[in-house]
Design a protein around this motif. Structure first.
Motif, mmCIF file in Angstrom:
data_model
loop_
_atom_site.group_PDB
_atom_site.id
_atom_site.type_symbol
_atom_site.label_atom_id
_atom_site.label_comp_id
_atom_site.label_asym_id
_atom_site.label_seq_id
_atom_site.Cartn_x
_atom_site.Cartn_y
_atom_site.Cartn_z
ATOM 1 N N VAL A 13 46.292 45.107 50.114
ATOM 2 C CA VAL A 13 44.868 45.454 50.254
ATOM 3 C C VAL A 13 44.358 46.016 48.934
ATOM 4 O O VAL A 13 43.269 45.652 48.462
ATOM 5 C CB VAL A 13 44.653 46.467 51.402
ATOM 6 N N PHE A 14 45.154 46.902 48.318
ATOM 7 C CA PHE A 14 44.786 47.454 47.009
ATOM 8 C C PHE A 14 44.629 46.336 45.978
ATOM 9 O O PHE A 14 43.669 46.316 45.204
ATOM 10 C CB PHE A 14 45.845 48.444 46.536
ATOM 11 N N ASP A 15 45.565 45.383 45.974
ATOM 12 C CA ASP A 15 45.516 44.274 45.029
ATOM 13 C C ASP A 15 44.307 43.385 45.282
ATOM 14 O O ASP A 15 43.665 42.897 44.343
ATOM 15 C CB ASP A 15 46.804 43.442 45.149
ATOM 16 N N PHE A 16 43.998 43.168 46.560
ATOM 17 C CA PHE A 16 42.824 42.376 46.929
ATOM 18 C C PHE A 16 41.549 43.051 46.408
ATOM 19 O O PHE A 16 40.692 42.404 45.795
ATOM 20 C CB PHE A 16 42.772 42.226 48.448
ATOM 21 N N ILE A 17 41.435 44.353 46.650
ATOM 22 C CA ILE A 17 40.265 45.102 46.180
ATOM 23 C C ILE A 17 40.220 45.115 44.656
ATOM 24 O O ILE A 17 39.162 44.960 44.041
ATOM 25 C CB ILE A 17 40.284 46.537 46.740
ATOM 26 N N ASN A 18 41.394 45.272 44.044
ATOM 27 C CA ASN A 18 41.492 45.218 42.592
ATOM 28 C C ASN A 18 40.970 43.876 42.078
ATOM 29 O O ASN A 18 40.300 43.800 41.047
ATOM 30 C CB ASN A 18 42.960 45.415 42.181
ATOM 31 N N GLY A 19 41.257 42.800 42.829
ATOM 32 C CA GLY A 19 40.808 41.468 42.447
ATOM 33 C C GLY A 19 39.300 41.373 42.337
ATOM 34 O O GLY A 19 38.769 40.918 41.322
ATOM 35 N N PHE A 20 38.579 41.831 43.398
ATOM 36 C CA PHE A 20 37.120 41.684 43.309
ATOM 37 C C PHE A 20 36.482 42.853 42.562
ATOM 38 O O PHE A 20 35.338 42.749 42.106
ATOM 39 C CB PHE A 20 36.477 41.467 44.694
ATOM 40 N N HIS A 21 37.204 43.947 42.392
ATOM 41 C CA HIS A 21 36.669 45.107 41.683
ATOM 42 C C HIS A 21 36.811 44.931 40.170
ATOM 43 O O HIS A 21 35.835 44.981 39.431
ATOM 44 C CB HIS A 21 37.439 46.356 42.146
ATOM 45 N N LEU A 92 36.911 51.571 46.637
ATOM 46 C CA LEU A 92 35.806 51.157 47.495
ATOM 47 C C LEU A 92 34.546 51.976 47.226
ATOM 48 O O LEU A 92 33.434 51.430 47.219
ATOM 49 C CB LEU A 92 36.205 51.281 48.974
ATOM 50 N N ILE A 93 34.713 53.265 46.982
ATOM 51 C CA ILE A 93 33.559 54.128 46.696
ATOM 52 C C ILE A 93 32.871 53.687 45.408
ATOM 53 O O ILE A 93 31.649 53.510 45.361
ATOM 54 C CB ILE A 93 34.001 55.610 46.591
ATOM 55 N N THR A 94 33.657 53.476 44.348
ATOM 56 C CA THR A 94 33.066 53.094 43.060
ATOM 57 C C THR A 94 32.508 51.675 43.094
ATOM 58 O O THR A 94 31.500 51.385 42.449
ATOM 59 C CB THR A 94 34.101 53.231 41.922
ATOM 60 N N PRO A 100 31.867 50.610 37.242
ATOM 61 C CA PRO A 100 33.116 49.974 36.801
ATOM 62 C C PRO A 100 34.215 50.995 36.545
ATOM 63 O O PRO A 100 34.582 51.301 35.424
ATOM 64 C CB PRO A 100 32.710 49.223 35.529
ATOM 65 N N SER A 101 34.719 51.558 37.625
ATOM 66 C CA SER A 101 35.833 52.500 37.544
ATOM 67 C C SER A 101 37.121 51.713 37.340
ATOM 68 O O SER A 101 37.117 50.491 37.364
ATOM 69 C CB SER A 101 35.898 53.323 38.832
ATOM 70 N N SER A 102 38.227 52.436 37.172
ATOM 71 C CA SER A 102 39.494 51.772 36.866
ATOM 72 C C SER A 102 40.458 51.833 38.039
ATOM 73 O O SER A 102 40.813 52.922 38.501
ATOM 74 C CB SER A 102 40.137 52.439 35.648
ATOM 75 N N SER A 103 40.903 50.662 38.498
ATOM 76 C CA SER A 103 41.935 50.613 39.534
ATOM 77 C C SER A 103 43.251 51.186 39.005
ATOM 78 O O SER A 103 44.022 51.791 39.755
ATOM 79 C CB SER A 103 42.156 49.166 39.992
ATOM 80 N N THR A 274 41.697 47.155 32.808
ATOM 81 C CA THR A 274 40.815 46.040 32.438
ATOM 82 C C THR A 274 39.370 46.517 32.358
ATOM 83 O O THR A 274 38.623 46.142 31.455
ATOM 84 C CB THR A 274 40.925 44.913 33.483
ATOM 85 N N THR A 275 38.978 47.371 33.289
ATOM 86 C CA THR A 275 37.612 47.903 33.325
ATOM 87 C C THR A 275 37.279 48.614 32.023
ATOM 88 O O THR A 275 36.246 48.360 31.402
ATOM 89 C CB THR A 275 37.468 48.904 34.486
ATOM 90 N N HIS A 276 38.148 49.513 31.606
ATOM 91 C CA HIS A 276 37.907 50.279 30.380
ATOM 92 C C HIS A 276 37.890 49.375 29.167
ATOM 93 O O HIS A 276 37.038 49.524 28.284
ATOM 94 C CB HIS A 276 38.999 51.335 30.206
ATOM 95 N N VAL A 277 38.840 48.461 29.106
ATOM 96 C CA VAL A 277 38.960 47.587 27.945
ATOM 97 C C VAL A 277 37.728 46.692 27.812
ATOM 98 O O VAL A 277 37.143 46.571 26.733
ATOM 99 C CB VAL A 277 40.252 46.743 28.033
ATOM 100 N N VAL A 278 37.319 46.070 28.925
ATOM 101 C CA VAL A 278 36.159 45.167 28.872
ATOM 102 C C VAL A 278 34.883 45.931 28.525
ATOM 103 O O VAL A 278 34.106 45.522 27.655
ATOM 104 C CB VAL A 278 35.987 44.416 30.210
ATOM 105 N N SER A 279 34.650 47.055 29.210
ATOM 106 C CA SER A 279 33.437 47.838 28.956
ATOM 107 C C SER A 279 33.388 48.318 27.511
ATOM 108 O O SER A 279 32.336 48.282 26.861
ATOM 109 C CB SER A 279 33.372 49.031 29.910
#
Length: 328
Positions: A13-21, A92-94, A100-103, A274-279
């Motif tokens: 579930v975490f990986d799934f959320i990480n996928g779309f997040h 889920l909150i972010t 764009p928080s970091s998983s 990935t979030t931090h790097v891309v941003s």
């Protein structure tokens, strides 16, 4: 066995959320510049995330053994459950608020907080935690710097070309750069779920090493790919348009920068965000083009979220562990 199955489900579930997040970041620039239609971009990223997730395991071993030694923690299974509940909740909150928080930060902060609550200060391998934290802190700084340099080099190359020609060619190049970035994301981020499953398997006595079984690789890669296919349009909007006014040359520079930094970290077996790097890459390319073009107020809110994620998730995981301990 029941708890291990629960952990595998929560990790997926975490990986799934990480996928779309987090994968939203990987395709945000190419969607914003219309290099790729949204649906095609999502499918493209999903496939390459799946492939990337199958290629590497070094980061999984870092997650599974650097922060704490699962073979020396008696209540490791409960710690992992608390870790995943806290990380999923924060993601889920972010995501809901389009931040764009970091998983990666969420998972590492949660695991550290749960180990502290369940095994005390001596349960945490502070040397390993420090090396991971350094990678998480330095990678966005490096991404900003590399993005700034690459964008300046590209400005020199295209300075005598017409804007129409520049946009046409860099939209094509963006497709390849976005693919590289999606592959890199799968190779680094999917391993975090693999690592937490391996941590639980060792803690539960189901295996004695940190090697990642094939079935864990396949399940994590599938979960990441499926999550990517759902898409994260709220975060795409933030990264793709709210930091700078995105153009194809910026998008290509940001994607190329991100894939270089993430692949380098994966080769060093270090988890990065990935979030931090891309941003940060987007900010760096925007600053190179025109410093005032970066919406620093939005960038500041993103950075603030980065800073608070680890401590908030650590506290949240600690509370989750105490509640689980009471009921179990």
């Amino acid at each position: 066995m029941t708890l291990i199955i629960l952990i595998v489900i929560l990790a997926l579930v975490f990986d799934f959320i990480n996928g779309f997040h987090d994968t939203a970041n990987a395709i945000a620039t190419s969607v914003s510049t219309k290099a790729l239609p949204p649906r095609i971009a999502v499918i493209y990223a999903a496939v390459l995330n799946f492939v990337g997730a199958l290629f590497f395991t070094g980061v999984a071993k870092s997650i599974g053994g650097k922060i704490a030694d699962p073979s020396k923690i008696a209540n490791g299974v409960e710690i992992v459950i608390a870790t995943l509940i806290a990380a999923i909740a924060w993601n889920l909150i972010t995501w809901y608020y389009g931040i764009p928080s970091s998983s990666s930060h969420a998972l590492i902060g949660s695991l550290t907080g749960a180990v502290l609550a369940g095994a005390g200060l001596h349960g945490v391998n502070w040397g390993g935690f420090s090396s991971i934290l350094q990678a998480l802190v330095l990678s966005p700084i490096l991404a900003f710097a590399v993005g700034f340099v690459i964008m300046n080099v590209l400005k020199l190359i295209v300075q005598n070309l017409s804007p129409h020609r520049i946009n046409k060619w860099f939209r094509v190049l963006q497709i390849f750069a976005a693919g590289m970035q999606s592959f890199s994301h799968g190779g680094n981020d999917a391993q975090k779920a693999m690592g937490i499953i391996v941590f639980a398997l060792v803690a539960g006595g189901f295996q004695s090493t940190l090697d990642v079984p094939l079935w864990v690789k396949i399940l994590a890669a599938l979960a990441m790919g499926l999550g990517t296919s759902v898409g994260g349009w709220r975060i795409i909007k933030t990264v793709g348009s709210k930091i700078i006014r995105m153009e194809p040359v910026n998008g290509f520079a940001a994607d190329l920068t991100s894939s270089i930094v993430i692949q380098g970290a994966t080769a060093l077996t270090l988890p990065v965000s990935t979030t931090h790097v891309v941003s940060s890459a987007v900010m760096g390319t925007g600053a190179a083009k025109q410093f005032r073009a970066v919406k620093w107020e939005v960038a500041g809110r993103i950075v603030l979220t980065w800073l608070i994620t680890i401590p908030i998730c650590a506290v949240l995981a600690g509370v989750c562990y105490k509640l689980i301990d009471i009921f179990m």
